[in-house]
Design a protein around this motif. Structure first.
Motif, short mmCIF file in Angstrom:
data_model
loop_
_atom_site.label_atom_id
_atom_site.label_comp_id
_atom_site.label_asym_id
_atom_site.label_seq_id
_atom_site.Cartn_x
_atom_site.Cartn_y
_atom_site.Cartn_z
N ARG A 1 0.96 -1.11 -0.16
CA ARG A 1 -0.08 -0.15 0.16
C ARG A 1 0.84 1.05 -0.05
NH1 ARG A 1 -4.70 0.57 4.24
NH2 ARG A 1 -2.85 0.70 5.88
N CYS A 2 0.70 1.94 -1.13
CA CYS A 2 1.61 3.18 -0.89
C CYS A 2 0.98 4.25 -0.05
CB CYS A 2 1.50 3.76 -2.44
SG CYS A 2 2.34 5.33 -2.65
N GLN A 3 1.79 4.95 0.59
CA GLN A 3 1.36 5.84 1.60
C GLN A 3 1.77 7.23 1.37
OE1 GLN A 3 3.60 3.85 4.78
NE2 GLN A 3 1.60 3.20 5.93
N LEU A 4 2.10 7.64 -0.08
CA LEU A 4 2.43 8.77 -0.27
C LEU A 4 1.33 9.72 -0.32
CD1 LEU A 4 5.36 9.83 -2.28
CD2 LEU A 4 3.20 11.10 -2.76
N CYS A 5 0.16 9.36 -0.97
CA CYS A 5 -1.01 10.34 -1.22
C CYS A 5 -2.25 9.62 -0.74
CB CYS A 5 -0.96 11.05 -2.42
SG CYS A 5 -1.98 9.86 -3.65
N PRO A 6 -3.21 10.54 -0.53
CA PRO A 6 -4.74 9.84 0.09
C PRO A 6 -5.11 8.86 -0.98
CG PRO A 6 -4.65 12.29 0.10
CD PRO A 6 -3.40 11.95 -0.65
N HIS A 7 -4.81 8.80 -2.03
CA HIS A 7 -5.24 7.56 -2.74
C HIS A 7 -4.87 5.94 -2.40
CE1 HIS A 7 -6.69 9.97 -6.32
NE2 HIS A 7 -5.51 10.48 -6.60
N ALA A 8 -3.84 6.22 -1.62
CA ALA A 8 -3.56 5.17 -0.80
C ALA A 8 -3.62 3.76 -1.72
CB ALA A 8 -4.40 4.71 0.48
N CYS A 9 -2.99 3.72 -2.83
CA CYS A 9 -3.22 2.52 -3.65
C CYS A 9 -2.77 1.49 -3.19
CB CYS A 9 -2.17 2.94 -5.12
SG CYS A 9 -2.66 4.39 -6.11
N TYR A 10 -3.54 0.35 -3.39
CA TYR A 10 -3.19 -1.31 -3.12
C TYR A 10 -2.64 -1.72 -4.21
CZ TYR A 10 -5.73 -0.87 1.29
OH TYR A 10 -6.44 -0.61 2.47
N VAL B 1 0.79 -0.66 -11.20
CA VAL B 1 1.20 0.67 -10.85
C VAL B 1 0.34 1.65 -10.29
CG1 VAL B 1 2.23 2.64 -12.11
CG2 VAL B 1 2.94 0.33 -12.96
N GLY B 2 0.58 2.55 -9.37
CA GLY B 2 -0.29 3.37 -8.98
C GLY B 2 -1.02 4.39 -9.93
N LEU B 3 -2.07 4.89 -9.44
CA LEU B 3 -2.93 5.96 -10.06
C LEU B 3 -2.03 7.15 -10.72
CD1 LEU B 3 -6.19 6.53 -7.95
CD2 LEU B 3 -6.03 5.56 -10.23
N CYS B 4 -0.99 7.33 -9.82
CA CYS B 4 0.00 8.50 -10.42
C CYS B 4 0.87 8.02 -11.65
CB CYS B 4 1.02 8.87 -9.46
SG CYS B 4 2.04 7.62 -8.82
N GLY B 5 0.82 6.52 -12.10
CA GLY B 5 1.59 6.12 -13.38
C GLY B 5 3.12 5.68 -13.21
N VAL B 6 3.61 6.18 -11.78
CA VAL B 6 4.94 6.06 -11.67
C VAL B 6 5.37 4.99 -10.40
CG1 VAL B 6 5.06 8.60 -12.68
CG2 VAL B 6 5.21 8.19 -10.09
N ARG B 7 4.62 4.69 -9.55
CA ARG B 7 5.02 3.83 -8.62
C ARG B 7 4.58 2.33 -8.63
NH1 ARG B 7 6.85 7.48 -4.52
NH2 ARG B 7 6.56 6.09 -2.66
N ARG B 8 5.52 1.61 -8.53
CA ARG B 8 4.90 0.03 -8.82
C ARG B 8 5.57 -1.04 -8.12
NH1 ARG B 8 8.05 -1.09 -14.43
NH2 ARG B 8 9.69 -1.62 -13.02
N LEU C 1 5.92 15.75 -6.08
CA LEU C 1 5.96 14.93 -4.85
C LEU C 1 5.44 13.45 -4.94
CD1 LEU C 1 3.16 17.21 -2.89
CD2 LEU C 1 5.54 16.82 -2.44
N ILE C 2 5.05 13.05 -6.27
CA ILE C 2 4.94 11.68 -6.43
C ILE C 2 6.31 11.04 -6.60
CG2 ILE C 2 2.49 11.60 -7.43
CD1 ILE C 2 3.57 11.44 -10.09
N HIS C 3 7.54 11.76 -6.50
CA HIS C 3 8.87 11.47 -6.77
C HIS C 3 9.57 11.90 -5.49
CE1 HIS C 3 8.09 10.57 -10.97
NE2 HIS C 3 7.56 11.87 -10.87
N CYS D 1 1.38 12.43 -12.39
CA CYS D 1 0.56 13.24 -11.44
C CYS D 1 -0.24 12.43 -10.84
CB CYS D 1 -0.20 14.43 -12.21
SG CYS D 1 -0.55 15.65 -11.06
N ASN D 2 -0.56 12.79 -9.62
CA ASN D 2 -1.68 11.93 -8.83
C ASN D 2 -3.05 12.78 -8.90
OD1 ASN D 2 -0.49 14.10 -7.19
ND2 ASN D 2 -0.33 12.90 -5.39
N LEU D 3 -3.09 13.75 -9.39
CA LEU D 3 -4.28 14.26 -9.73
C LEU D 3 -4.45 14.23 -11.38
CD1 LEU D 3 -4.54 17.65 -7.59
CD2 LEU D 3 -5.55 15.37 -7.07
S1 SF4 Z 1 -1.46 7.73 -6.40
FE1 SF4 Z 1 0.79 7.20 -6.91
S2 SF4 Z 1 1.53 8.48 -5.09
FE2 SF4 Z 1 -0.76 8.41 -4.69
S3 SF4 Z 1 -1.01 6.36 -3.22
FE3 SF4 Z 1 -1.02 5.85 -5.45
S4 SF4 Z 1 0.85 5.02 -5.97
FE4 SF4 Z 1 1.13 6.32 -4.30
#
Ligand code: SF4
Length: 292
Positions: free
Chosen positions: A21-30, A36-43, A135-137, A87-89
Protein backbone atom coordinates in the motif's frame (compact mmCIF):
# COMPACT_ATOMS: atom_id res chain seq x y z
CA UNK A 1 24.42 10.78 -17.33
CA UNK A 2 23.46 7.92 -15.08
CA UNK A 3 20.68 5.38 -14.83
CA UNK A 4 19.04 7.61 -12.23
CA UNK A 5 20.68 5.95 -9.24
CA UNK A 6 19.26 3.65 -6.61
CA UNK A 7 16.47 5.72 -5.08
CA UNK A 8 14.74 3.57 -2.46
CA UNK A 9 11.00 3.89 -1.92
CA UNK A 10 10.16 5.11 1.55
CA UNK A 11 6.46 5.88 1.75
CA UNK A 12 4.71 2.48 1.62
CA UNK A 13 3.77 -0.51 3.73
CA UNK A 14 3.63 -4.26 3.13
CA UNK A 15 0.28 -5.94 3.78
CA UNK A 16 -0.30 -9.46 5.09
CA UNK A 17 -1.74 -10.59 1.74
CA UNK A 18 1.47 -9.70 -0.09
CA UNK A 19 0.21 -6.50 -1.64
CA UNK A 20 1.81 -3.14 -1.00
CA UNK A 21 0.00 0.00 0.00
CA UNK A 22 1.54 3.27 -1.11
CA UNK A 23 1.39 5.84 1.67
CA UNK A 24 2.44 8.85 -0.33
CA UNK A 25 -0.94 10.35 -1.11
CA UNK A 26 -4.57 9.88 -0.04
CA UNK A 27 -5.27 7.55 -2.97
CA UNK A 28 -3.52 4.90 -0.84
CA UNK A 29 -3.13 2.58 -3.85
CA UNK A 30 -3.21 -1.14 -3.05
CA UNK A 31 -0.70 -2.68 -5.44
CA UNK A 32 -0.49 -6.35 -6.35
CA UNK A 33 2.72 -7.54 -7.96
CA UNK A 34 3.35 -5.64 -11.22
CA UNK A 35 0.66 -3.03 -10.60
CA UNK A 36 1.31 0.69 -10.98
CA UNK A 37 -0.42 3.35 -8.87
CA UNK A 38 -2.89 5.95 -10.11
CA UNK A 39 -0.04 8.42 -10.58
CA UNK A 40 1.54 6.09 -13.15
CA UNK A 41 4.99 6.10 -11.59
CA UNK A 42 5.05 3.94 -8.42
CA UNK A 43 5.03 0.16 -8.99
CA UNK A 44 4.89 -3.00 -6.93
CA UNK A 45 7.52 -5.46 -8.10
CA UNK A 46 8.53 -8.67 -6.35
CA UNK A 47 7.48 -7.40 -2.93
CA UNK A 48 9.17 -4.02 -3.29
CA UNK A 49 7.79 -0.62 -4.17
CA UNK A 50 9.83 0.37 -7.19
CA UNK A 51 10.38 3.88 -8.49
CA UNK A 52 11.19 3.32 -12.17
CA UNK A 53 10.75 7.03 -12.89
CA UNK A 54 13.08 8.30 -10.16
CA UNK A 55 15.43 10.71 -11.92
CA UNK A 56 13.46 10.49 -15.18
CA UNK A 57 13.64 14.14 -16.15
CA UNK A 58 11.18 15.47 -18.74
CA UNK A 59 12.45 19.05 -18.82
CA UNK A 60 15.36 21.19 -17.64
CA UNK A 61 15.29 24.96 -18.00
CA UNK A 62 16.47 28.22 -16.47
CA UNK A 63 13.34 30.25 -15.66
CA UNK A 64 12.71 33.61 -14.03
CA UNK A 65 11.58 32.73 -10.51
CA UNK A 66 8.45 34.80 -11.14
CA UNK A 67 7.38 32.15 -13.68
CA UNK A 68 6.96 29.50 -10.95
CA UNK A 69 5.15 31.76 -9.85
CA UNK A 70 7.03 33.07 -6.82
CA UNK A 71 6.93 36.86 -6.59
CA UNK A 72 8.17 37.28 -3.02
CA UNK A 73 11.12 34.86 -2.82
CA UNK A 74 14.51 35.79 -4.32
CA UNK A 75 12.78 38.25 -6.71
CA UNK A 76 14.58 39.03 -9.94
CA UNK A 77 16.61 35.79 -9.87
CA UNK A 78 16.53 32.71 -12.09
CA UNK A 79 15.57 29.22 -10.90
CA UNK A 80 17.11 26.07 -12.36
CA UNK A 81 13.92 24.16 -13.08
CA UNK A 82 13.36 20.43 -13.44
CA UNK A 83 10.25 18.53 -14.48
CA UNK A 84 9.44 14.84 -14.16
CA UNK A 85 6.59 12.61 -15.39
CA UNK A 86 3.17 11.79 -13.95
CA UNK A 87 0.68 13.25 -11.52
CA UNK A 88 -1.63 11.97 -8.81
CA UNK A 89 -4.42 14.35 -9.86
CA UNK A 90 -6.08 14.14 -13.27
CA UNK A 91 -7.15 17.68 -14.09
CA UNK A 92 -8.91 17.81 -17.48
CA UNK A 93 -7.50 21.31 -18.02
CA UNK A 94 -3.87 20.42 -17.22
CA UNK A 95 -1.50 22.92 -18.84
CA UNK A 96 1.32 20.33 -18.88
CA UNK A 97 -0.70 17.22 -19.77
CA UNK A 98 1.95 15.86 -22.16
CA UNK A 99 4.25 15.16 -19.20
CA UNK A 100 1.71 14.78 -16.37
CA UNK A 101 -0.88 12.53 -18.00
CA UNK A 102 0.36 11.23 -21.36
CA UNK A 103 4.10 10.64 -20.92
CA UNK A 104 4.78 11.65 -24.52
CA UNK A 105 8.23 13.05 -23.71
CA UNK A 106 11.27 10.77 -23.70
CA UNK A 107 12.96 11.56 -20.37
CA UNK A 108 16.66 11.80 -19.72
CA UNK A 109 18.04 10.06 -16.64
CA UNK A 110 19.88 11.96 -13.95
CA UNK A 111 20.94 11.03 -10.47
CA UNK A 112 20.12 13.48 -7.70
CA UNK A 113 23.81 14.43 -7.54
CA UNK A 114 23.94 15.05 -11.30
CA UNK A 115 20.83 17.21 -11.11
CA UNK A 116 22.30 19.33 -8.34
CA UNK A 117 25.60 19.63 -10.22
CA UNK A 118 23.70 20.91 -13.27
CA UNK A 119 21.91 23.44 -11.07
CA UNK A 120 25.24 24.64 -9.63
CA UNK A 121 26.74 24.99 -13.11
CA UNK A 122 23.72 27.04 -14.24
CA UNK A 123 24.70 29.77 -11.76
CA UNK A 124 21.11 29.94 -10.45
CA UNK A 125 20.69 30.42 -6.69
CA UNK A 126 17.81 27.93 -6.55
CA UNK A 127 16.67 24.54 -7.82
CA UNK A 128 12.94 24.28 -8.57
CA UNK A 129 11.04 21.00 -8.93
CA UNK A 130 8.16 22.00 -11.16
CA UNK A 131 6.19 21.50 -14.45
CA UNK A 132 4.67 18.09 -13.48
CA UNK A 133 3.95 16.88 -9.94
CA UNK A 134 7.20 16.49 -7.96
CA UNK A 135 5.61 15.00 -4.82
CA UNK A 136 4.99 11.59 -6.42
CA UNK A 137 8.79 11.41 -6.75
CA UNK A 138 9.25 12.54 -3.15
CA UNK A 139 12.11 10.16 -2.36
CA UNK A 140 14.19 11.44 -5.29
CA UNK A 141 13.19 15.07 -4.71
CA UNK A 142 14.10 14.91 -1.01
CA UNK A 143 17.54 13.51 -1.87
CA UNK A 144 18.08 16.23 -4.49
CA UNK A 145 16.96 18.90 -2.01
CA UNK A 146 19.31 17.53 0.66
CA UNK A 147 22.27 17.71 -1.72
CA UNK A 148 21.20 21.12 -3.05
CA UNK A 149 21.08 22.55 0.45
CA UNK A 150 24.57 21.22 1.16
CA UNK A 151 25.69 23.01 -2.01
CA UNK A 152 24.16 26.30 -0.84
CA UNK A 153 21.19 26.30 -3.22
CA UNK A 154 17.65 27.19 -2.20
CA UNK A 155 15.00 24.51 -2.76
CA UNK A 156 11.72 25.30 -4.48
CA UNK A 157 8.68 23.12 -5.16
CA UNK A 158 5.72 23.85 -7.40
CA UNK A 159 3.08 21.35 -6.43
CA UNK A 160 -0.56 20.34 -6.17
CA UNK A 161 -0.04 19.80 -2.43
CA UNK A 162 -1.73 16.42 -2.69
CA UNK A 163 0.33 14.24 -0.36
CA UNK A 164 -0.09 12.88 3.13
CA UNK A 165 1.11 14.88 6.13
CA UNK A 166 4.23 12.79 6.89
CA UNK A 167 5.36 13.15 3.26
CA UNK A 168 4.83 16.92 3.32
CA UNK A 169 6.70 17.14 6.63
CA UNK A 170 9.65 15.22 5.15
CA UNK A 171 9.67 17.46 2.07
CA UNK A 172 9.39 20.65 4.13
CA UNK A 173 12.49 19.65 6.07
CA UNK A 174 14.54 20.74 3.04
CA UNK A 175 12.14 23.05 1.20
CA UNK A 176 12.72 26.82 1.26
CA UNK A 177 9.79 27.95 -0.87
CA UNK A 178 6.71 26.30 -2.32
CA UNK A 179 3.88 27.31 -4.60
CA UNK A 180 0.80 25.15 -4.07
CA UNK A 181 -2.16 25.01 -6.44
CA UNK A 182 -5.43 25.61 -4.64
CA UNK A 183 -7.41 24.49 -7.64
CA UNK A 184 -10.88 25.15 -6.27
CA UNK A 185 -12.70 25.91 -3.05
CA UNK A 186 -15.34 23.27 -3.86
CA UNK A 187 -14.83 19.91 -2.17
CA UNK A 188 -17.14 18.11 -4.62
CA UNK A 189 -15.30 19.53 -7.65
CA UNK A 190 -11.91 18.47 -6.29
CA UNK A 191 -13.26 14.92 -6.04
CA UNK A 192 -15.32 14.65 -9.23
CA UNK A 193 -13.19 16.67 -11.65
CA UNK A 194 -9.64 16.29 -10.36
CA UNK A 195 -9.71 13.02 -8.43
CA UNK A 196 -8.46 14.53 -5.19
CA UNK A 197 -9.65 16.26 -2.06
CA UNK A 198 -9.54 19.85 -0.92
CA UNK A 199 -8.85 18.99 2.74
CA UNK A 200 -5.47 17.43 1.93
CA UNK A 201 -4.37 20.46 -0.09
CA UNK A 202 -5.49 22.82 2.67
CA UNK A 203 -3.52 20.76 5.19
CA UNK A 204 -0.37 21.02 3.04
CA UNK A 205 -0.76 24.81 2.81
CA UNK A 206 -1.37 25.11 6.55
CA UNK A 207 1.64 22.92 7.35
CA UNK A 208 3.91 25.10 5.21
CA UNK A 209 2.76 28.15 7.17
CA UNK A 210 3.25 26.33 10.47
CA UNK A 211 6.78 25.30 9.48
CA UNK A 212 7.58 28.80 8.24
CA UNK A 213 8.26 27.68 4.67
CA UNK A 214 7.84 30.55 2.22
CA UNK A 215 4.54 29.74 0.51
CA UNK A 216 2.64 31.29 -2.35
CA UNK A 217 -0.66 29.90 -3.67
CA UNK A 218 -2.00 29.73 -7.22
CA UNK A 219 -5.54 29.31 -8.51
CA UNK A 220 -6.39 28.96 -12.18
CA UNK A 221 -9.52 31.02 -12.79
CA UNK A 222 -11.68 28.89 -15.10
CA UNK A 223 -14.93 30.53 -16.23
CA UNK A 224 -17.95 28.78 -14.73
CA UNK A 225 -15.74 26.40 -12.72
CA UNK A 226 -13.46 28.25 -10.32
CA UNK A 227 -14.51 31.89 -10.70
CA UNK A 228 -17.40 32.05 -8.25
CA UNK A 229 -16.81 35.30 -6.28
CA UNK A 230 -18.21 33.78 -3.07
CA UNK A 231 -15.77 30.87 -3.32
CA UNK A 232 -12.84 33.20 -4.09
CA UNK A 233 -13.77 35.33 -1.09
CA UNK A 234 -14.06 32.29 1.19
CA UNK A 235 -10.68 30.95 0.05
CA UNK A 236 -9.08 34.38 0.56
CA UNK A 237 -10.55 34.58 4.04
CA UNK A 238 -9.16 31.15 4.91
CA UNK A 239 -5.69 31.99 3.55
CA UNK A 240 -5.75 35.26 5.50
CA UNK A 241 -6.63 33.35 8.66
CA UNK A 242 -3.33 31.48 8.22
CA UNK A 243 -1.33 34.56 7.27
CA UNK A 244 -2.57 37.67 5.45
CA UNK A 245 0.87 37.99 3.82
CA UNK A 246 0.49 34.75 1.82
CA UNK A 247 0.74 35.83 -1.83
CA UNK A 248 -2.13 34.49 -3.96
CA UNK A 249 -1.85 34.25 -7.74
CA UNK A 250 -5.15 34.24 -9.61
CA UNK A 251 -4.10 33.06 -13.06
CA UNK A 252 -5.96 33.35 -16.32
CA UNK A 253 -6.89 30.02 -17.89
CA UNK A 254 -6.74 29.10 -21.58
CA UNK A 255 -8.31 26.01 -23.17
CA UNK A 256 -6.03 22.99 -22.81
CA UNK A 257 -6.15 19.19 -22.79
CA UNK A 258 -9.84 18.19 -22.44
CA UNK A 259 -11.29 21.61 -21.63
CA UNK A 260 -12.67 23.78 -24.43
CA UNK A 261 -14.20 26.46 -22.19
CA UNK A 262 -13.34 29.97 -23.44
CA UNK A 263 -10.41 31.75 -21.75
CA UNK A 264 -10.79 33.85 -18.61
CA UNK A 265 -12.08 37.36 -19.18
CA UNK A 266 -9.61 40.00 -18.06
CA UNK A 267 -12.33 42.10 -16.39
CA UNK A 268 -13.51 39.08 -14.40
CA UNK A 269 -9.96 38.29 -13.28
CA UNK A 270 -9.34 41.87 -12.21
CA UNK A 271 -12.57 41.91 -10.25
CA UNK A 272 -11.61 38.71 -8.39
CA UNK A 273 -8.12 40.07 -7.64
CA UNK A 274 -9.74 43.14 -6.15
CA UNK A 275 -12.19 41.02 -4.12
CA UNK A 276 -9.45 38.78 -2.71
CA UNK A 277 -7.34 41.84 -2.00
CA UNK A 278 -9.77 42.82 0.74
CA UNK A 279 -8.49 39.82 2.74
CA UNK A 280 -4.89 39.37 1.59
CA UNK A 281 -2.10 41.92 1.11
CA UNK A 282 -0.55 40.36 -2.01
CA UNK A 283 -2.99 39.18 -4.68
CA UNK A 284 -1.60 38.99 -8.20
CA UNK A 285 -3.32 38.49 -11.52
CA UNK A 286 -1.25 36.00 -13.53
CA UNK A 287 -0.91 34.66 -17.06
CA UNK A 288 -2.64 37.81 -18.31
CA UNK A 289 -1.61 37.15 -21.92
CA UNK A 290 -4.11 34.26 -21.95
CA UNK A 291 -7.04 36.43 -20.79
CA UNK A 292 -9.53 37.93 -23.24
S1 SF4 B 1 -1.46 7.73 -6.72
FE1 SF4 B 1 0.73 7.24 -6.71
S2 SF4 B 1 1.53 8.44 -5.00
FE2 SF4 B 1 -0.70 8.29 -4.67
S3 SF4 B 1 -0.97 6.46 -3.39
FE3 SF4 B 1 -1.19 5.81 -5.54
S4 SF4 B 1 0.88 5.10 -6.08
FE4 SF4 B 1 1.09 6.37 -4.25
Amino acid sequence: MSDGGPTAARFFERLADGRLRCQLCPHACYLADGQVGLCGVRRSQAGRLELPFAGAVSALAVDPIEKKPLYHFLPGTKAFSVGYLGCNLHCPFCQNYHISQEFTVQPQRLSAAELVQAAIESGCPSLAHTYSEPLIHAEFVIEAMRLARLAGLKNILVSNGYANGPVMAAVYEYCDAINIDLKSWRTDWYASELGGDLATVKASIALAVQKRIHIEVTTLVIPGKTDDPAAIEAAARWLASLDPDIPWHLSAYRPMYRYTIAPTRLASLQSLVSLAGRQLRHVHGGNLASAI
